[in-house]
Design a protein around this motif. Structure first.
Motif, PDB file in Angstrom:
ATOM      1  N   PRO A 182       0.943  -1.224  -0.020  1.00 51.41           N
ATOM      2  CA  PRO A 182       0.187  -0.019   0.361  1.00 51.41           C
ATOM      3  C   PRO A 182       0.545   1.624  -0.176  1.00 51.41           C
ATOM      4  CG  PRO A 182      -0.882  -1.971   1.606  1.00 51.41           C
ATOM      5  CD  PRO A 182       0.490  -2.020   0.924  1.00 51.41           C
ATOM      6  N   VAL A 183       0.490   2.114  -0.934  1.00 47.82           N
ATOM      7  CA  VAL A 183       1.345   3.608  -0.572  1.00 47.82           C
ATOM      8  C   VAL A 183       0.911   4.254   0.251  1.00 47.82           C
ATOM      9  CG1 VAL A 183      -0.207   4.779  -1.865  1.00 47.82           C
ATOM     10  CG2 VAL A 183       1.708   5.807  -2.214  1.00 47.82           C
ATOM     11  N   ARG A 184       1.781   4.803   0.409  1.00 50.69           N
ATOM     12  CA  ARG A 184       1.986   5.997   2.014  1.00 50.69           C
ATOM     13  C   ARG A 184       2.078   5.173   3.215  1.00 50.69           C
ATOM     14  NH1 ARG A 184      -1.684   9.511   3.012  1.00 50.69           N
ATOM     15  NH2 ARG A 184      -0.481  10.983   3.161  1.00 50.69           N
ATOM     16  N   PHE A 185       2.020   3.641   3.382  1.00 53.47           N
ATOM     17  CA  PHE A 185       2.404   3.349   4.171  1.00 53.47           C
ATOM     18  C   PHE A 185       3.275   2.134   4.556  1.00 53.47           C
ATOM     19  CE2 PHE A 185       0.995  -1.072   6.102  1.00 53.47           C
ATOM     20  CZ  PHE A 185       0.213  -0.693   7.261  1.00 53.47           C
ATOM     21  N   SER A 186       3.937   1.931   5.403  1.00 56.34           N
ATOM     22  CA  SER A 186       4.685   1.550   6.049  1.00 56.34           C
ATOM     23  C   SER A 186       4.821  -0.353   6.163  1.00 56.34           C
ATOM     24  CB  SER A 186       5.281   1.892   7.353  1.00 56.34           C
ATOM     25  OG  SER A 186       5.397   3.077   7.822  1.00 56.34           O
ATOM     26  N   THR A 187       5.521  -0.665   5.359  1.00 59.54           N
ATOM     27  CA  THR A 187       5.903  -1.995   4.848  1.00 59.54           C
ATOM     28  C   THR A 187       7.108  -2.484   5.322  1.00 59.54           C
ATOM     29  OG1 THR A 187       4.034  -2.431   2.650  1.00 59.54           O
ATOM     30  CG2 THR A 187       5.471  -4.389   3.627  1.00 59.54           C
ATOM     31  N   GLN A 188       6.970  -3.709   6.308  1.00 61.64           N
ATOM     32  CA  GLN A 188       8.441  -3.814   7.639  1.00 61.64           C
ATOM     33  C   GLN A 188       8.938  -5.635   7.208  1.00 61.64           C
ATOM     34  OE1 GLN A 188       8.374  -2.918  11.000  1.00 61.64           O
ATOM     35  NE2 GLN A 188       8.699  -0.885  10.857  1.00 61.64           N
ATOM     36  N   LYS A 189      10.251  -6.318   6.684  1.00 66.23           N
ATOM     37  CA  LYS A 189      10.080  -7.349   6.271  1.00 66.23           C
ATOM     38  C   LYS A 189      11.829  -7.328   7.483  1.00 66.23           C
ATOM     39  CE  LYS A 189       8.666  -8.336   1.523  1.00 66.23           C
ATOM     40  NZ  LYS A 189       8.921  -9.132   0.506  1.00 66.23           N
ATOM     41  N   THR A 190      11.320  -8.420   8.531  1.00 68.12           N
ATOM     42  CA  THR A 190      12.609  -8.359   9.395  1.00 68.12           C
ATOM     43  C   THR A 190      13.198  -9.567   9.339  1.00 68.12           C
ATOM     44  OG1 THR A 190      11.087  -7.934  10.883  1.00 68.12           O
ATOM     45  CG2 THR A 190      13.002  -9.744  11.633  1.00 68.12           C
ATOM     46  N   THR A 225      -3.623  -1.802   8.619  1.00 67.63           N
ATOM     47  CA  THR A 225      -4.109  -0.840   9.635  1.00 67.63           C
ATOM     48  C   THR A 225      -4.631   0.426   9.120  1.00 67.63           C
ATOM     49  OG1 THR A 225      -4.229  -3.001  11.809  1.00 67.63           O
ATOM     50  CG2 THR A 225      -4.042  -0.681  12.233  1.00 67.63           C
ATOM     51  N   ALA A 226      -5.121   1.088   8.977  1.00 70.39           N
ATOM     52  CA  ALA A 226      -5.423   2.037   8.255  1.00 70.39           C
ATOM     53  C   ALA A 226      -5.299   3.536   9.090  1.00 70.39           C
ATOM     54  CB  ALA A 226      -6.155   2.422   7.331  1.00 70.39           C
ATOM     55  N   HIS A 227      -3.746   4.265   9.149  1.00 69.30           N
ATOM     56  CA  HIS A 227      -4.005   5.331  10.196  1.00 69.30           C
ATOM     57  C   HIS A 227      -4.855   6.498   9.168  1.00 69.30           C
ATOM     58  CE1 HIS A 227      -3.216   7.802  13.109  1.00 69.30           C
ATOM     59  NE2 HIS A 227      -2.722   9.035  12.701  1.00 69.30           N
ATOM     60  N   PHE A 228      -5.915   7.475   9.803  1.00 66.21           N
ATOM     61  CA  PHE A 228      -5.874   8.684   8.881  1.00 66.21           C
ATOM     62  C   PHE A 228      -6.614   9.523   9.736  1.00 66.21           C
ATOM     63  CE2 PHE A 228     -10.209   7.359  11.460  1.00 66.21           C
ATOM     64  CZ  PHE A 228     -10.690   8.563  11.581  1.00 66.21           C
ATOM     65  N   MET A 287     -10.789  13.016  15.004  1.00 63.56           N
ATOM     66  CA  MET A 287     -10.362  13.986  14.159  1.00 63.56           C
ATOM     67  C   MET A 287      -9.396  13.021  13.307  1.00 63.56           C
ATOM     68  SD  MET A 287     -10.772  17.026  12.957  1.00 63.56           S
ATOM     69  CE  MET A 287      -8.938  17.684  12.985  1.00 63.56           C
ATOM     70  N   GLU A 288      -8.936  12.189  14.014  1.00 60.41           N
ATOM     71  CA  GLU A 288      -7.694  10.660  13.677  1.00 60.41           C
ATOM     72  C   GLU A 288      -7.718   9.995  14.623  1.00 60.41           C
ATOM     73  OE1 GLU A 288      -3.229  11.481  13.850  1.00 60.41           O
ATOM     74  OE2 GLU A 288      -4.038  13.123  15.687  1.00 60.41           O
ATOM     75  N   GLY A 289      -7.321   8.558  13.627  1.00 58.68           N
ATOM     76  CA  GLY A 289      -7.436   7.326  13.924  1.00 58.68           C
ATOM     77  C   GLY A 289      -6.957   6.032  13.435  1.00 58.68           C
ATOM     78  N   ASP A 290      -7.401   4.763  13.635  1.00 59.10           N
ATOM     79  CA  ASP A 290      -6.730   3.316  12.967  1.00 59.10           C
ATOM     80  C   ASP A 290      -8.399   2.316  12.777  1.00 59.10           C
ATOM     81  OD1 ASP A 290      -4.283   4.421  13.346  1.00 59.10           O
ATOM     82  OD2 ASP A 290      -3.742   3.160  15.031  1.00 59.10           O
ATOM     83  N   ILE A 291      -8.120   2.494  11.830  1.00 63.15           N
ATOM     84  CA  ILE A 291      -9.014   1.265  11.002  1.00 63.15           C
ATOM     85  C   ILE A 291      -8.699   0.037  11.103  1.00 63.15           C
ATOM     86  CG2 ILE A 291     -11.010   1.176   9.510  1.00 63.15           C
ATOM     87  CD1 ILE A 291     -10.943   4.058   8.920  1.00 63.15           C
ATOM     88  N   LEU A 292      -9.101  -0.845  11.413  1.00 67.46           N
ATOM     89  CA  LEU A 292      -8.402  -2.069  11.489  1.00 67.46           C
ATOM     90  C   LEU A 292      -8.862  -2.551  10.215  1.00 67.46           C
ATOM     91  CD1 LEU A 292      -9.639  -3.902  15.158  1.00 67.46           C
ATOM     92  CD2 LEU A 292      -7.631  -2.938  14.065  1.00 67.46           C
ATOM     93  N   PRO A 293      -7.901  -4.143   9.408  1.00 65.49           N
ATOM     94  CA  PRO A 293      -7.923  -4.167   8.467  1.00 65.49           C
ATOM     95  C   PRO A 293     -10.143  -4.967   8.210  1.00 65.49           C
ATOM     96  CG  PRO A 293      -6.166  -5.217   9.223  1.00 65.49           C
ATOM     97  CD  PRO A 293      -6.989  -4.710  10.180  1.00 65.49           C
ATOM     98  N   ASN A 294     -10.287  -4.909   7.412  1.00 68.93           N
ATOM     99  CA  ASN A 294     -11.719  -5.457   6.786  1.00 68.93           C
ATOM    100  C   ASN A 294     -12.843  -4.572   7.940  1.00 68.93           C
ATOM    101  OD1 ASN A 294     -10.538  -6.753   4.481  1.00 68.93           O
ATOM    102  ND2 ASN A 294      -9.221  -8.008   6.167  1.00 68.93           N
ATOM    103  N   SER A 295     -12.523  -3.490   8.126  1.00 66.90           N
ATOM    104  CA  SER A 295     -13.691  -3.110   8.539  1.00 66.90           C
ATOM    105  C   SER A 295     -14.342  -1.226   8.298  1.00 66.90           C
ATOM    106  CB  SER A 295     -13.450  -3.412  10.149  1.00 66.90           C
ATOM    107  OG  SER A 295     -12.016  -2.297  10.337  1.00 66.90           O
ATOM    108  N   SER A 296     -14.718  -1.124   9.606  1.00 66.80           N
ATOM    109  CA  SER A 296     -15.146   0.064   8.658  1.00 66.80           C
ATOM    110  C   SER A 296     -15.440   1.143  10.336  1.00 66.80           C
ATOM    111  CB  SER A 296     -16.609   0.415   8.104  1.00 66.80           C
ATOM    112  OG  SER A 296     -16.886  -0.675   7.068  1.00 66.80           O
ATOM    113  N   GLY A 318      -2.252   4.390   2.558  1.00 67.93           N
ATOM    114  CA  GLY A 318      -2.648   3.536   1.929  1.00 67.93           C
ATOM    115  C   GLY A 318      -3.465   4.012   0.384  1.00 67.93           C
ATOM    116  N   CYS A 319      -4.166   5.597   0.331  1.00 65.77           N
ATOM    117  CA  CYS A 319      -4.049   6.420  -0.109  1.00 65.77           C
ATOM    118  C   CYS A 319      -3.218   7.360  -1.117  1.00 65.77           C
ATOM    119  CB  CYS A 319      -5.297   6.714  -0.642  1.00 65.77           C
ATOM    120  SG  CYS A 319      -7.045   5.512  -0.046  1.00 65.77           S
TER     121      CYS A 319
END
Length: 708
Positions: free
Chosen positions: A194-202, A310-313, A387-396, A421-422
């Protein structure tokens, strides 16, 4: 090679140009490096390698050291070719002896003198084939041996100085100690993220080398590595996190370079593709219901996250970061201009370098919308929760927009949801209409009809509040002269919800004529005031005389005659009047016949009519006064003629505050000559004394002679 053993001469394939060919064992750089690190010094020397030109220190004048001044070797080449070009010791054990050979071949066509020198080094020793300088035949080689005895497994470096008849050059001697090696993969692919999202690999990275690894790792944005610097012991392992945070969609590649403290750099490859996640708003525009002032209403929308992250808005005020920066710079320039203009107001313009605190003050004085690194959505009318928060995957997540208007008008604002993600911020257009106090008048026009001047009247209108909020109101007077005739009670107040207020209007008529006045009732929060139009006509008092004319008939010179009339006020208001007869003389009062007879000269009155002011022949009692409402007043008008003429005048009434000659009463009289017959003598004169009568007759004869 173990100590005490002499290696046999090397054999390697040679090309026509004199350089050895190099054999590549593998195309994989990691495998090549591991294979080279596993070689011993003997094996490394036995491998065919590329021959390089040695570093030259200086060129010598061959005429000073030999008779053969000309050489068949080009000037850009050395007359002796060293092999190998660099003596390398590797994979050695401390306190052991290692021997390497160096062959120097004469490339010229004549024998040349050769001298090899090694500096004072406790670790390297040069073993020459001869104790003295000697000449090497053309095409032949002279072999030297280098003895190496290390104290520890580390890097050593020294240089051999090769002196020939034509030049002096160097051959480096390197001892490569133990090396660290972190087993990073050659390529790390993040695939689609996803764009503008931190994807990590360990990664679990192990030091597979033979010494402690002191490393630092560098890469390019949008990739990052943590930890980027550190130390790892031999055989130890650690977790390394590689992060991919793309700002825009697209394919990204970047090298990852591992720097070791021994100077080696190992290049790895990172790649990834940024895509938009399935995150959206359920609506792009939101309209809140009509809301009364001081109250609030809310409406809602939903953010759907159909992705696996988990999208932060956060709700922002501007459409993108570039617009935020432009607004920050604009406000910063405005604040700087203000600070620069302050000294100018006092006549002093100090240079900016004398005020190093100006930029600091400027940054501290910015508005809330441009403070910090971001500009969250901020409005006095609309409030977004949360005003801001997090949205869990596959939820609203439901978002509430609270609308609290301050004025009765339509509000429209734009908010932008900055969500991971956008690539772009999701726009939301918010609108709502503020409804002012629902206050109205029972009537917007009030006609008072005809009212008498000087009268006072009172009227009432209802002010109704049909809304659910309090309504402060006040009466606004127009700026004209007639406004002082009106009084409102109360002039201001607070109207509670669903209640009414009686507004009393007092009107004191003081100006005659038609009038139309507009009064405004200003209601706080209402865009337009309420208008009350008051119209009417102010008329003067109604009065009349009981006679249509004052007819004195025929009057004689000097004989007063009095008539009576009644002035009746039919209006409900009193008035003050002033009675006068225009055309009457402005001089002294007229003289009666008695006054004329009593005078000795008898002719003094002749001179009175010759002046500029004629005598006042009419007497009005009373000539000034007041008539109460629905009342009357008797008026006496006396005519004492001193002028021979016909009288066609009028008794006029001037009313204070209304006007002059508001009403007039005709006055008619005619002069008649006096006759001496007893019947013509007035009754009051017949009762007079004989002397007086004799003088009056004489005066009448005189008057007749004058008239003739």
């Amino acid at each position: 090679m173990a100590s005490g053993k002499t290696p046999r001469p090397m054999r390697s394939s040679r090309r026509a140009d004199g350089f050895q060919s190099r054999v590549v064992a593998s195309r994989n750089p990691k495998l090549v490096r591991e294979a080279e690190e596993s070689l011993s010094s003997k094996q490394r020397l036995a491998r065919p390698r590329e021959m390089r030109r040695p570093r030259t220190a200086q060129l010598r004048d061959m005429g000073e050291v030999c008779h053969q001044k000309f050489s068949a070797v080009d000037r850009d080449q050395r007359s002796f070719q060293p092999f190998p070009s660099e003596v390398v010791f590797e994979n050695y054990i401390p306190h052991q002896f290692y021997i390497a050979s160096l062959a120097l071949r004469n490339k010229d066509r004549v024998p040349r003198l050769l001298n090899v020198i090694l500096g004072n080094s406790p670790y390297f020793e040069l073993i020459s084939p001869s104790d003295e300088d000697y000449k090497v035949a053309p095409g032949m080689s002279s072999t030297y041996r280098i003895l190496f005895r290390p104290d520890e497994n580390k890097d050593y470096f020294e240089e051999l100085i090769i002196i020939t008849e034509r030049e002096k050059f160097f051959v480096p001697i390197r001892a490569i100690g133990a090396r660290a090696s972190l087993d990073f993969p050659e390529q790390l692919n993040f695939s689609e993220c996803p764009v503008r999202f931190s994807t990590q690999k360990t990664l679990l990275v192990r030091n597979v080398g033979k010494r402690e690894a002191c490393y630092s790792i560098t890469t390019l944005s949008p990739f990052s590595v943590d930890p980027s610097i550190g130390t790892l012991g031999v055989g130890e392992a650690m977790q390394v996190t590689v992060e991919f945070h793309p700002p825009k969609t697209g394919v990204y590649t970047s090298p990852m370079i591992v720097h070791y403290d021994t100077g080696e750099d190992v290049h790895k490859s990172l790649c990834g593709t940024a895509v938009n996640a399935d995150i959206r708003l359920d609506k792009s525009s939101l309209t809140v219901e009509k809301t009364s002032l001081t109250l609030s209403k809310q409406s809602s929308l939903v953010i759907h996250n159909q992705s696996g992250i988990t999208a932060h808005f956060q709700w922002k005020r501007f459409v993108d970061e570039e617009e935020e920066e432009r607004q920050k710079l604009r406000l910063q320039r405005q604040e700087e201009d203000k600070l620069v203009d302050v000294p100018k107001e006092h006549g002093v313009v100090p240079p900016l370098r004398e005020h190093p605190s100006l930029p600091i003050c400027t940054s501290q004085s910015q508005g809330k919308e441009v403070q910090g690194d971001s500009t969250p959505f901020c409005s006095d009318i609309f409030t977004i929760v949360p005003m801001e928060g997090d949205i869990l995957p596959n939820s609203s997540l439901e978002i509430n927009v609270i609308f609290k208007p301050k004025e009765a008008r339509v509000y429209q604002e734009a908010a932008y949801c900055d969500i991971s993600g956008c690539e772009t911020r999701l726009p939301l257009c918010i609108s709502g209409e503020g409804v002012g106090p629902q206050v109205e008048l029972s009537c917007d026009q009030l006609s008072v009809g005809k009212v008498f001047v000087g009268s006072s009247h009172s009227y009432g209108v209802l002010l109704l509040n049909r809304g659910v909020t309090e309504a402060p109101f006040s009466v606004v007077y127009p700026e004209r002269a007639l406004d002082s005739c009106f009084t409102f009670a109360p002039r201001e107040g607070m109207l509670l919800p669903l209640e009414h207020q009686v507004i009393r209007i007092s009107f004191n008529a003081s100006v005659l004529g038609q009038f139309t006045e507009e009064f405004q009732l200003s209601v706080k929060g209402s865009p337009e005031p309420l208008t009350l139009t008051v119209s009417g006509c102010v008329i003067g008092p109604a009065f009349h005389f009981d006679v249509s004319c004052l007819r004195f008939g025929e009057v004689s010179f000097g004989f007063p005659r009095t008539l009576c009339c009644r002035l009746t006020n039919t209006s409900p208001v009193p008035f003050n009047f002033n009675l006068r007869i225009p055309g009457d003389g402005l001089g002294a009062p007229s003289v009666t016949s008695f006054a004329q007879v009593s005078e000795r000269t008898g002719l003094w009155w002749r001179k009175r009519g010759r002046g500029a002011n004629k005598p006042a022949e009419f007497t009005i009692r009373p000539f000034r006064g007041s008539v109460c409402s629905k009342g009357h007043l008797d008026i006496q008008v006396t005519l004492c003629s001193n002028t021979v003429k016909r009288y066609k005048l009028a008794l006029v009434v001037d009313v204070d505050g209304v006007g002059r000659e508001v009403l007039s009463l005709p006055v008619r009289a005619r002069y008649q000559r006096f006759s001496c017959s007893p019947s013509s003598i007035p009754v009051h004169l017949s009762q007079a004394s004989g002397a007086a009568l004799h003088r009056g007759v004489w005066l009448q004869l005189q008057m007749r002679s004058i008239a003739q």
